[in-house]
Design an enzyme around this catalytic site. Structure first.
Site, mmCIF file in Angstrom:
data_model
loop_
_atom_site.group_PDB
_atom_site.id
_atom_site.type_symbol
_atom_site.label_atom_id
_atom_site.label_comp_id
_atom_site.label_asym_id
_atom_site.label_seq_id
_atom_site.Cartn_x
_atom_site.Cartn_y
_atom_site.Cartn_z
ATOM 1 C CB SER A 167 29.023 59.031 58.825
ATOM 2 O OG SER A 167 30.163 59.791 59.127
ATOM 3 C CB SER B 250 36.658 60.224 56.587
ATOM 4 O OG SER B 250 36.364 61.540 55.748
ATOM 5 C CD GLU B 251 33.891 65.253 58.423
ATOM 6 O OE1 GLU B 251 34.744 64.182 58.987
ATOM 7 O OE2 GLU B 251 33.948 66.416 58.584
ATOM 8 C CG ASN B 252 33.387 61.318 53.393
ATOM 9 O OD1 ASN B 252 34.377 61.434 54.324
ATOM 10 N ND2 ASN B 252 33.944 61.027 52.078
#
Lengths: 240, 208
Positions: free
Chosen positions: B87, B45-47
């Protein structure tokens, strides 16, 4: 001449925000409302500054977090990656009250990282062939096209961390980390709102997420609202 | 019988190889996770999260543990958290094997439009452009056409692009289609009961 790394702990939010003035560029950590420095955000409104350029992934949501800055007329420009359902920003962008620069999220992060690492600009494949390339230098390197993106520094970074020692070494919690450590590197003055404040030595050197070298002021704020944006869950199966 | 949303998610999940690092976009792609065997793949998840688990049990939601859609999630054993620069270095650096993303339009050459509607409210770019141009493989999961029958699988995108020539496979309620270098959609499979003629009518580029 004194170094900037003596006596970082401030006893109030107001003292921690000393020197933050109208017209400055201020980075604020958080992914939406997750990981916001809530007390520092309130403190900036209380200070009564205006015309800030706010750099943050979302600029708040649901009237909370940085949306309070928009409502309080603290901001003249927002540099972000995603507005989503942030009506406070949509309405002010539509009326022209606030200028909004939308940047791909990874480019936003890397621009901060570059600023903190002494890299004035960098080539990235993100945004090639899209509106993002408008006005930017494009170069083909080894057969692939890239855009030149510039570093993004700030006057202040306001971030939150879970555990902070008195030198400013810090540890984050879960996905509350997001942009905060890179913002800390990109700002001239970094202020940390600490859930827990501990003595030096309490965090093992190998467990430090961000060196205190990037931190200039620390204020201890044990209580946070930590609002949910989208509270999603599943039913617990019987007997578990 | 066209594919249901659940069928589409199941079909997209079947594209995920064992041991892959996968980023699932907001919306329908998120449902793919429900069709993955335990431990099959690692969700990014890019967060700032790898090893994302399902939604938490009621009462165990943590506002500081969320996915990129800002929904509360869990982290599985072996999971890790990291900052946004890290990320996106994972994404841009080609360390994420597959992105399964929603789409508004996909061109027959693989151009992706999924971040803005012309004349519509600007929601922002978020991680869309980084994911589309950085992940090693991009699969689009989408409705085949608009409710009014307007094409979404098109010869040339008319919506603002997210990235050019990145989509290698499109999964819709009508079947599975691959963009090609010569500007046709290659029919990989049709949903049960869907004929080629229907698909051709609802597709804005030639089928092969």
């Amino acid at each position: 001449m004194t170094g900037r790394h003596h006596h970082k702990v401030r006893d109030s939010v107001a003292a921690a925000l000393d020197g933050l003035e109208s017209g400055m560029t201020v980075m604020v950590g958080g992914f939406g409302l997750c990981g916001n420095a809530e007390a520092l955000i309130r403190g900036v409104i209380d200070k009564g500054v205006k015309d800030l350029t706010l750099v943050s992934n979302n600029a708040g949501n649901l009237g909370k977090g940085l949306a309070t800055w928009l409502r309080a007329d603290v901001v003249k420009k927002v540099i972000c990656s995603y507005l989503g359902t942030n009506e406070d920003l949509h309405s002010r962008m539509a009326s022209g009250a606030i200028a909004v620069e939308v940047t791909p999220q990874g480019t936003l992060a890397e621009r901060m990282r570059a600023a903190g690492a002494g890299i004035p600009a960098f080539f990235t494949p993100t945004g090639v062939g899209t509106v993002v390339e408008q006005g930017k230098e494009k170069r083909t390197i080894d057969g692939r096209e890239y855009l030149l993106e510039r570093a993004l520094p700030a006057d202040f970074a306001l971030i939150r961390a879970r555990t902070v020692d008195t030198f400013g070494n810090l540890r984050f919690y879960r996905t509350a980390r997001n942009f905060s450590p890179i913002m800390a590197t990109a700002a001239r003055t970094t202020v940390v709102e600490a859930d827990r404040l501990v003595d030096v030595g309490a965090i093992d050197p190998d467990d430090v997420h961000l060196s205190g070298l990037y931190v200039h002021r620390v204020v201890h704020v044990p209580e946070h609202e930590d609002p949910f944006e989208y509270k999603t869950s599943r039913k617990r199966p019987e007997g578990k | 019988m066209a594919y249901s949303k659940e069928d589409m998610a199941r079909r997209a999940a079947a594209e995920i190889p064992a041991g892959a690092i996968v980023n699932l976009g907001i919306g329908l792609p998120t449902l793919c996770a429900d069709y993955l065997p335990e431990g099959h793949a690692f969700l990014h998840s890019e967060n700032g999260l790898l090893g994302m688990g399902p939604f938490p049990f009621e009462g165990e939601e943590d506002p500081q543990l969320i996915n990129a859609g800002k929904q509360t999630v869990t982290v599985l054993p072996g999971g890790s958290t990291f900052d946004s620069a890290q990320s996106f270095a994972m994404i841009r650096g080609g360390h994420v094997d597959l992105a399964i993303l929603g789409a508004m339009q996909v061109s027959a050459r693989g151009d992706l439009a999924n971040w803005a509607v012309p004349g519509g409210k600007i929601m922002g770019i978020g991680g869309a452009m980084d994911l589309a141009s950085g992940c090693r493989r991009v699969i689009a999961v989408m409705q085949h056409a608009t409710k009014d029958g307007e094409h979404k699988l098109v010869a040339t995108c008319t919506y603002p692009l997210t990235a050019a020539r990145v989509v290698s496979r499109v999964i819709t309620e009508l079947g599975v289609f691959d963009p090609t270098a010569d500007g046709c959609f290659k029919v990989i499979e049709l949903a049960p009961g869907v004929d080629r003629e229907t698909v051709a009518k609802l597709t804005g580029a030639p089928l092969v």
